[in-house]
Design a protein around this motif. Structure first.
Motif, PDB file in Angstrom:
ATOM      1  N   SER A  52     -37.782  21.973  13.526  1.00  0.00           N
ATOM      2  CA  SER A  52     -38.696  23.082  13.226  1.00  0.00           C
ATOM      3  C   SER A  52     -38.505  24.251  14.177  1.00  0.00           C
ATOM      4  O   SER A  52     -38.823  25.394  13.840  1.00  0.00           O
ATOM      5  CB  SER A  52     -40.139  22.585  13.293  1.00  0.00           C
ATOM      6  N   LYS A  53     -37.964  23.990  15.379  1.00  0.00           N
ATOM      7  CA  LYS A  53     -37.765  25.063  16.353  1.00  0.00           C
ATOM      8  C   LYS A  53     -36.415  25.757  16.196  1.00  0.00           C
ATOM      9  O   LYS A  53     -36.330  26.978  16.352  1.00  0.00           O
ATOM     10  CB  LYS A  53     -37.869  24.491  17.773  1.00  0.00           C
ATOM     11  N   PHE A  54     -35.373  24.991  15.883  1.00  0.00           N
ATOM     12  CA  PHE A  54     -34.020  25.536  15.965  1.00  0.00           C
ATOM     13  C   PHE A  54     -33.249  25.489  14.646  1.00  0.00           C
ATOM     14  O   PHE A  54     -32.198  26.122  14.546  1.00  0.00           O
ATOM     15  CB  PHE A  54     -33.218  24.774  17.029  1.00  0.00           C
ATOM     16  N   ALA A  55     -33.706  24.720  13.666  1.00  0.00           N
ATOM     17  CA  ALA A  55     -32.931  24.579  12.425  1.00  0.00           C
ATOM     18  C   ALA A  55     -33.879  24.485  11.230  1.00  0.00           C
ATOM     19  O   ALA A  55     -33.873  23.510  10.480  1.00  0.00           O
ATOM     20  CB  ALA A  55     -32.025  23.341  12.502  1.00  0.00           C
ATOM     21  N   ARG A  56     -34.678  25.517  11.037  1.00  0.00           N
ATOM     22  CA  ARG A  56     -35.750  25.472  10.045  1.00  0.00           C
ATOM     23  C   ARG A  56     -35.230  25.468   8.606  1.00  0.00           C
ATOM     24  O   ARG A  56     -35.964  25.069   7.698  1.00  0.00           O
ATOM     25  CB  ARG A  56     -36.690  26.665  10.240  1.00  0.00           C
ATOM     26  N   ALA A  57     -34.016  25.905   8.377  1.00  0.00           N
ATOM     27  CA  ALA A  57     -33.481  25.959   7.009  1.00  0.00           C
ATOM     28  C   ALA A  57     -32.269  25.053   6.840  1.00  0.00           C
ATOM     29  O   ALA A  57     -31.372  25.337   6.046  1.00  0.00           O
ATOM     30  CB  ALA A  57     -33.114  27.400   6.650  1.00  0.00           C
ATOM     31  N   SER A  58     -32.232  23.968   7.550  1.00  0.00           N
ATOM     32  CA  SER A  58     -31.057  23.098   7.527  1.00  0.00           C
ATOM     33  C   SER A  58     -31.295  21.877   6.649  1.00  0.00           C
ATOM     34  O   SER A  58     -32.410  21.624   6.175  1.00  0.00           O
ATOM     35  CB  SER A  58     -30.706  22.653   8.949  1.00  0.00           C
ATOM     36  N   ARG A  59     -30.229  21.123   6.451  1.00  0.00           N
ATOM     37  CA  ARG A  59     -30.316  19.837   5.763  1.00  0.00           C
ATOM     38  C   ARG A  59     -30.376  18.749   6.831  1.00  0.00           C
ATOM     39  O   ARG A  59     -29.480  18.639   7.672  1.00  0.00           O
ATOM     40  CB  ARG A  59     -29.112  19.627   4.853  1.00  0.00           C
ATOM     41  N   VAL A  60     -31.424  17.933   6.798  1.00  0.00           N
ATOM     42  CA  VAL A  60     -31.677  16.928   7.825  1.00  0.00           C
ATOM     43  C   VAL A  60     -31.532  15.545   7.203  1.00  0.00           C
ATOM     44  O   VAL A  60     -32.145  15.257   6.157  1.00  0.00           O
ATOM     45  CB  VAL A  60     -33.082  17.085   8.441  1.00  0.00           C
ATOM     46  N   GLU A  61     -30.729  14.708   7.830  1.00  0.00           N
ATOM     47  CA  GLU A  61     -30.522  13.337   7.357  1.00  0.00           C
ATOM     48  C   GLU A  61     -30.933  12.369   8.455  1.00  0.00           C
ATOM     49  O   GLU A  61     -30.453  12.475   9.595  1.00  0.00           O
ATOM     50  CB  GLU A  61     -29.058  13.118   6.970  1.00  0.00           C
ATOM     51  N   ILE A  62     -31.810  11.427   8.102  1.00  0.00           N
ATOM     52  CA  ILE A  62     -32.337  10.459   9.059  1.00  0.00           C
ATOM     53  C   ILE A  62     -31.974   9.062   8.566  1.00  0.00           C
ATOM     54  O   ILE A  62     -32.225   8.726   7.399  1.00  0.00           O
ATOM     55  CB  ILE A  62     -33.869  10.583   9.191  1.00  0.00           C
ATOM     56  N   TYR A  63     -31.389   8.282   9.463  1.00  0.00           N
ATOM     57  CA  TYR A  63     -31.002   6.907   9.131  1.00  0.00           C
ATOM     58  C   TYR A  63     -31.671   5.953  10.125  1.00  0.00           C
ATOM     59  O   TYR A  63     -31.581   6.154  11.344  1.00  0.00           O
ATOM     60  CB  TYR A  63     -29.482   6.734   9.195  1.00  0.00           C
ATOM     61  N   LEU A  64     -32.303   4.938   9.589  1.00  0.00           N
ATOM     62  CA  LEU A  64     -32.902   3.883  10.404  1.00  0.00           C
ATOM     63  C   LEU A  64     -32.350   2.557   9.897  1.00  0.00           C
ATOM     64  O   LEU A  64     -32.637   2.149   8.765  1.00  0.00           O
ATOM     65  CB  LEU A  64     -34.430   3.905  10.295  1.00  0.00           C
ATOM     66  N   VAL A  65     -31.536   1.901  10.724  1.00  0.00           N
ATOM     67  CA  VAL A  65     -30.820   0.698  10.294  1.00  0.00           C
ATOM     68  C   VAL A  65     -31.053  -0.402  11.313  1.00  0.00           C
ATOM     69  O   VAL A  65     -30.979  -0.168  12.532  1.00  0.00           O
ATOM     70  CB  VAL A  65     -29.303   0.970  10.157  1.00  0.00           C
ATOM     71  N   ARG A  66     -31.314  -1.583  10.808  1.00  0.00           N
ATOM     72  CA  ARG A  66     -31.409  -2.770  11.669  1.00  0.00           C
ATOM     73  C   ARG A  66     -30.215  -3.667  11.400  1.00  0.00           C
ATOM     74  O   ARG A  66     -30.057  -4.217  10.315  1.00  0.00           O
ATOM     75  CB  ARG A  66     -32.701  -3.548  11.439  1.00  0.00           C
ATOM     76  N   ALA A  67     -29.352  -3.779  12.414  1.00  0.00           N
ATOM     77  CA  ALA A  67     -28.164  -4.623  12.286  1.00  0.00           C
ATOM     78  C   ALA A  67     -28.550  -6.074  12.532  1.00  0.00           C
ATOM     79  O   ALA A  67     -29.264  -6.366  13.502  1.00  0.00           O
ATOM     80  CB  ALA A  67     -27.094  -4.180  13.280  1.00  0.00           C
ATOM     81  N   PRO A  68     -28.094  -7.004  11.698  1.00  0.00           N
ATOM     82  CA  PRO A  68     -28.457  -8.413  11.880  1.00  0.00           C
ATOM     83  C   PRO A  68     -27.751  -9.022  13.088  1.00  0.00           C
ATOM     84  O   PRO A  68     -26.760  -8.493  13.591  1.00  0.00           O
ATOM     85  CB  PRO A  68     -27.987  -9.070  10.578  1.00  0.00           C
ATOM     86  N   GLU A  69     -28.275 -10.150  13.540  1.00  0.00           N
ATOM     87  CA  GLU A  69     -27.656 -10.874  14.643  1.00  0.00           C
ATOM     88  C   GLU A  69     -26.338 -11.491  14.183  1.00  0.00           C
ATOM     89  O   GLU A  69     -26.228 -11.995  13.070  1.00  0.00           O
ATOM     90  CB  GLU A  69     -28.593 -11.963  15.161  1.00  0.00           C
ATOM     91  N   GLU A  70     -25.337 -11.449  15.059  1.00  0.00           N
ATOM     92  CA  GLU A  70     -24.021 -12.015  14.761  1.00  0.00           C
ATOM     93  C   GLU A  70     -23.599 -12.918  15.906  1.00  0.00           C
ATOM     94  O   GLU A  70     -23.222 -12.441  16.973  1.00  0.00           O
ATOM     95  CB  GLU A  70     -22.994 -10.899  14.558  1.00  0.00           C
ATOM     96  N   GLY A  71     -23.679 -14.222  15.681  1.00  0.00           N
ATOM     97  CA  GLY A  71     -23.288 -15.173  16.722  1.00  0.00           C
ATOM     98  C   GLY A  71     -24.179 -15.052  17.938  1.00  0.00           C
ATOM     99  O   GLY A  71     -25.404 -15.166  17.864  1.00  0.00           O
ATOM    100  N   ASN A  72     -23.534 -14.820  19.091  1.00  0.00           N
ATOM    101  CA  ASN A  72     -24.284 -14.659  20.339  1.00  0.00           C
ATOM    102  C   ASN A  72     -24.793 -13.242  20.551  1.00  0.00           C
ATOM    103  O   ASN A  72     -25.477 -12.975  21.534  1.00  0.00           O
ATOM    104  CB  ASN A  72     -23.400 -15.062  21.539  1.00  0.00           C
ATOM    105  N   ARG A  73     -24.453 -12.337  19.658  1.00  0.00           N
ATOM    106  CA  ARG A  73     -24.859 -10.951  19.798  1.00  0.00           C
ATOM    107  C   ARG A  73     -26.205 -10.742  19.133  1.00  0.00           C
ATOM    108  O   ARG A  73     -26.371 -10.996  17.948  1.00  0.00           O
ATOM    109  CB  ARG A  73     -23.808 -10.031  19.174  1.00  0.00           C
ATOM    110  N   ALA A  74     -27.183 -10.271  19.919  1.00  0.00           N
ATOM    111  CA  ALA A  74     -28.516 -10.033  19.385  1.00  0.00           C
ATOM    112  C   ALA A  74     -28.500  -8.822  18.467  1.00  0.00           C
ATOM    113  O   ALA A  74     -27.669  -7.918  18.603  1.00  0.00           O
ATOM    114  CB  ALA A  74     -29.511  -9.823  20.521  1.00  0.00           C
ATOM    115  N   GLY A  75     -29.420  -8.800  17.509  1.00  0.00           N
ATOM    116  CA  GLY A  75     -29.498  -7.675  16.603  1.00  0.00           C
ATOM    117  C   GLY A  75     -29.969  -6.421  17.314  1.00  0.00           C
ATOM    118  O   GLY A  75     -30.569  -6.470  18.388  1.00  0.00           O
ATOM    119  N   GLU A  76     -29.687  -5.286  16.719  1.00  0.00           N
ATOM    120  CA  GLU A  76     -30.092  -4.010  17.295  1.00  0.00           C
ATOM    121  C   GLU A  76     -30.531  -3.074  16.193  1.00  0.00           C
ATOM    122  O   GLU A  76     -30.230  -3.284  15.009  1.00  0.00           O
ATOM    123  CB  GLU A  76     -28.962  -3.377  18.104  1.00  0.00           C
TER     124      GLU A  76
END
Length: 339
Positions: free
Chosen positions: A245-269
């Motif tokens: 709203s301050k710097f890019a009032r006429a722009s195209r904004v894309e928001i991604y919220l992703v939860r990666a699953p746990e893989e083996g010993n690696r915790a999800g993030e």
């Protein structure tokens, strides 16, 4: 709260586990070369050759040179040993200081997280008080004013006008309190979860910035996150939209919220990314605002990583990666009393 320490901050002892082995190897090399030199000197009668070569310069006492060189070599060895001991002491002091700095950094992040938790708890309490107490009385005022308006419509024009003014004032205060509540505590976050709260937040910005285009993509399960993680993810998106709203009032904004699953010993993030095609900025120049600093502090307090990318004329992007279990109490922490 789990804490992830960057590799560059590990103690020297962990980063250089073979240092003592290297010292032993170098010492063995020196001894081996010395033994080899002794064998070669004995094989080719080096002393006799040196005597024959220096005999013509007896007046210069060159035959006493080996003793002098031995004293010089002994002095250099003593000097090197002193410098080696001093370097070891300096390394030990640096290791101690690094460990102390790491401990202080961990304490600072823990205190920052506790401060954020306390702030959010106070905001939650204040939002409930505003909604339950003031909202209830404002509704009562509006209803009473409406009753006065209906009764005085045909009898007292002045009373009717004052009743309308009273209703307008009550509605205005109610809208202002609603805005305060939304800023203090995201609507729907406690009742409906993070994705719904983010959708409501983005929708409100669509109304404020009709010339901008917003896209929200949510992928994964966000039903069992801690309150600290929920509010951090929400505040990241909220602050990012404020910057738009301050710097890019006429722009195209894309928001991604992703939860990666746990893989083996690696915790999800969980990964949050927001990108716009606005004017961008020069990251090499100093920035006066504290918004990005606050976003980074929130993410790092949960053991995550925060990155930004931007160049003038090419938009702005930030990406935050946070462990999905961030905000859980550490096993060593005692459970809080219910009292």
């Amino acid at each position: 709260m789990h804490s992830v320490m960057p590799p560059d901050s590990l103690p020297l002892r962990a980063k250089h586990p073979t240092r003592h082995a290297t010292v032993r190897r170098d010492l063995l090399c020196v001894l081996a070369i010395t033994a080899l030199a002794g064998v070669l000197f004995a094989r080719f009668d080096f002393s006799e050759f040196a005597y024959h070569w220096t005999r013509s310069a007896e007046r210069f006492q060159l035959d006493e040179l080996p003793g002098t060189l031995f004293v010089l070599a002994t002095g250099f060895a003593w000097f090197a040993w002193r410098r080696y001991r001093e370097s070891q002491q300096e390394l030990a002091r640096r290791r101690t200081l690094e460990e102390e700095a790491e401990r202080l950094l961990a304490d600072n992040r823990r205190l920052a997280m506790q401060a954020l938790d306390a702030q959010e708890a106070e905001r939650r309490h204040l939002a409930r008080e505003l909604h339950d107490e003031l909202g209830q009385y404002l509704n009562a005022i509006s209803l009473d004013a409406g009753r006065i308006r209906d009764l005085s419509a045909q009898r007292e024009p002045e009373v009717h006008r004052l009743a309308l003014a009273l209703m307008q004032s009550a509605n205005h205060v109610y809208r202002e309190i609603g805005g305060m509540i939304r800023r203090l505590r995201p609507i729907g976050l406690d009742e409906f979860g993070l994705p719904t709260a983010l959708e409501h937040c983005v929708e409100s910005w669509r109304e404020r910035l009709p010339q901008a285009s917003f896209t929200l993509t949510v992928d994964g399960d966000f039903s069992e996150l801690t309150d600290a993680l929920n509010i951090t993810l929400y505040r990241l998106v909220q602050e990012g939209l404020t910057n738009v709203s301050k710097f890019a009032r006429a722009s195209r904004v894309e928001i991604y919220l992703v939860r990666a699953p746990e893989e083996g010993n690696r915790a999800g993030e969980i990964v949050v990314t927001m990108a716009d095609d606005g004017p961008g900025m020069d990251l090499a120049k100093p920035r006066r605002g504290l918004g990005l600093i606050g976003m980074r502090e929130r993410v790092e307090a949960l053991g995550g990583e925060f990155h930004i990318a931007s160049t003038p004329g090419n938009g702005f992007l930030f990406c935050a990666r946070v462990p999905a279990q961030a905000g859980d109490p550490e096993p060593s922490e005692p459970a809080k009393s219910e009292n």
